[in-house]
Design an enzyme around this catalytic site. Sequence first.
Site, PDB file in Angstrom:
ATOM      1  NE  ARG A  37     -40.796  50.571  10.546  1.00 47.51           N
ATOM      2  CZ  ARG A  37     -40.706  49.518  11.352  1.00 47.51           C
ATOM      3  NH1 ARG A  37     -40.619  49.707  12.659  1.00 47.51           N
ATOM      4  NH2 ARG A  37     -40.700  48.287  10.866  1.00 47.51           N
ATOM      5  N   GLY A  41     -36.424  54.993   8.242  1.00 46.99           N
ATOM      6  CA  GLY A  41     -35.448  53.913   8.108  1.00 46.99           C
ATOM      7  C   GLY A  41     -36.027  52.527   7.944  1.00 46.99           C
ATOM      8  N   GLY A  42     -37.349  52.390   8.164  1.00 40.58           N
ATOM      9  CA  GLY A  42     -37.983  51.106   7.927  1.00 40.58           C
ATOM     10  C   GLY A  42     -37.505  49.995   8.854  1.00 40.58           C
ATOM     11  CB  THR A  43     -37.827  46.307   8.532  1.00 46.50           C
ATOM     12  OG1 THR A  43     -39.259  46.273   8.485  1.00 46.50           O
ATOM     13  CG2 THR A  43     -37.323  45.081   9.263  1.00 46.50           C
ATOM     14  CE  LYS A  53     -26.063  42.429  10.289  1.00 52.63           C
ATOM     15  NZ  LYS A  53     -27.508  42.276  10.521  1.00 52.63           N
ATOM     16  N   GLY A 181     -32.080  29.984   8.370  1.00 51.94           N
ATOM     17  CA  GLY A 181     -31.634  30.990   7.411  1.00 51.94           C
ATOM     18  C   GLY A 181     -30.814  32.073   8.081  1.00 51.94           C
ATOM     19  CB  VAL A 236     -41.945  23.562  14.444  1.00 56.31           C
ATOM     20  CG1 VAL A 236     -42.769  23.888  15.684  1.00 56.31           C
ATOM     21  CG2 VAL A 236     -40.458  23.550  14.768  1.00 56.31           C
ATOM     22  NE  ARG A 272     -38.320  40.938   6.557  1.00 53.75           N
ATOM     23  CZ  ARG A 272     -38.763  41.388   7.719  1.00 53.75           C
ATOM     24  NH1 ARG A 272     -38.544  40.719   8.832  1.00 53.75           N
ATOM     25  NH2 ARG A 272     -39.443  42.522   7.787  1.00 53.75           N
ATOM     26  CG  HIS A 443       1.866  40.474   2.710  1.00 53.01           C
ATOM     27  ND1 HIS A 443       1.260  39.243   2.830  1.00 53.01           N
ATOM     28  CD2 HIS A 443       2.935  40.466   3.548  1.00 53.01           C
ATOM     29  CE1 HIS A 443       1.956  38.511   3.696  1.00 53.01           C
ATOM     30  NE2 HIS A 443       2.972  39.227   4.145  1.00 53.01           N
TER      31      HIS A 443
END
Length: 464
Positions: A37, A41-43, A53, A181, A236, A272, A443
């Site tokens: 890439r 950091g990958g996927t 996020k 999922g 499907v 995946r 609390h």
Amino acid sequence: MAEFDYDVLVIGAGPGGYVAAIRAAQLGLKTACAEGRETLGGTCLNVGCIPSKALLHASELFEEAASGALEKFGVKISGAKIDVAQMHAEKTKAVGELTGGIEYLFKKNKVDWLKGYAAFKDANTVEVAGKSYRAKNIVIATGSSVTPLPGVDIDGKVVVDSTGALALPKVPKHLVVIGGGVIGLELGSVWRRLGANVTVVEFLDQLLPGMDGEVRKEAGKLFKKQGFEIRLSTKVTGANLKNGKATLTVEPASGGASEAIEADAVLVAIGRRPNTDGLALEKAGLVTNNRGQIETDHHFATKVPGIWAIGDVIPGPMLAHKAEDEGIAVAENIAGLTGIVNHEVIPAVVYTYPEIASVGLTEEQAKERGTIKVGKFPMMANSRAKTNRDTDGFVKVIADAETDKVLGVHIIASVAGTMIAQAAQAMEFGASSEDVAYTCHAHPTHNEAIKEAAMAVLGKPIHI
């Protein structure tokens, strides 16, 4: 000429790979990491955990502002609009900051970044961008990619995978999510909050496969309450694209009459699969199992001496934090230390609203092993949740009936992903429900619900 160019060569710079490389370098091993890439950091960092996020947070803020939900707190907003391009720009900025941070850490720790995709030439040699490198130890950390669905081709415009769903240029009128999922529900949540009608089509009879049964049922109720159309026990069988729209053919999972569903966008999110194609594993003497995974021992060593594997390419949940822990452990094992990952205590989080988090055994799994005790506490009885008006969900603690050892904790709450850390740490130390129940909690906090659920296990609940 030295026999080896590197002590450790890591293939893949996702969460497991980059962590393994940095830890190996910290331990004094000459280390390189091969990654094709443009950014590290990958996927996870590029097209997974982090950008999703960013969109979840943005869409949550928009829904709060646009829906009138803040008016009860005296906050009045009118005319709220979503600028999709700016939302994506902020997402891209966050991704850039984090991927750039890893590049800085590589330089700081003297990890060589070999730019290109690696393939084995033999058990100690890989080729990257036309050049061969020999390493005493090679760690495979190539992650995973989207599982395709037969009959539904991804064109990247109308029918998209998770990467495409993170970059839709506008809010679709109708989004169909194939797969109930984690990924499908998170990305479905993003676009529903921004105004899309969302239909989730799931082959099984419940959402969130593998999670606690009671949690799955409650999650289904909450998603329907939010406006999702949930089609369970449905498969499907095909997709037809025409004039910028998709017509899906669906039928009961058990077989039966088919029907058509028209959509402006379709997200394929059925799971995946490990990234092992292109590695030329056979040249290193390795084969994959029937699920395409590389088998390892408890130390993450493969059957070939000097070759190790971690993360999504080995059996176990495909989670970034699991891969990171394995990355640290494999580096320490290579260095002659003791690297251990307790795979019985790996938390999982669904970042919807409310969040859904779990660690350890489900109630169904725990019952298969022996007699158990279960304690539950509703978030509507938690003072902080009540005050914030975010009372959906509950905490569920499962303990062994004889030893009282905590076997599993499951949480549905607005901050479940943060709350689950306490449960995971308690379980790592072998805590009993009594230990958790009699630990003083600040609390008012959401985490008091964990204490109360543990007290319920003991038959001593206070606030219910």
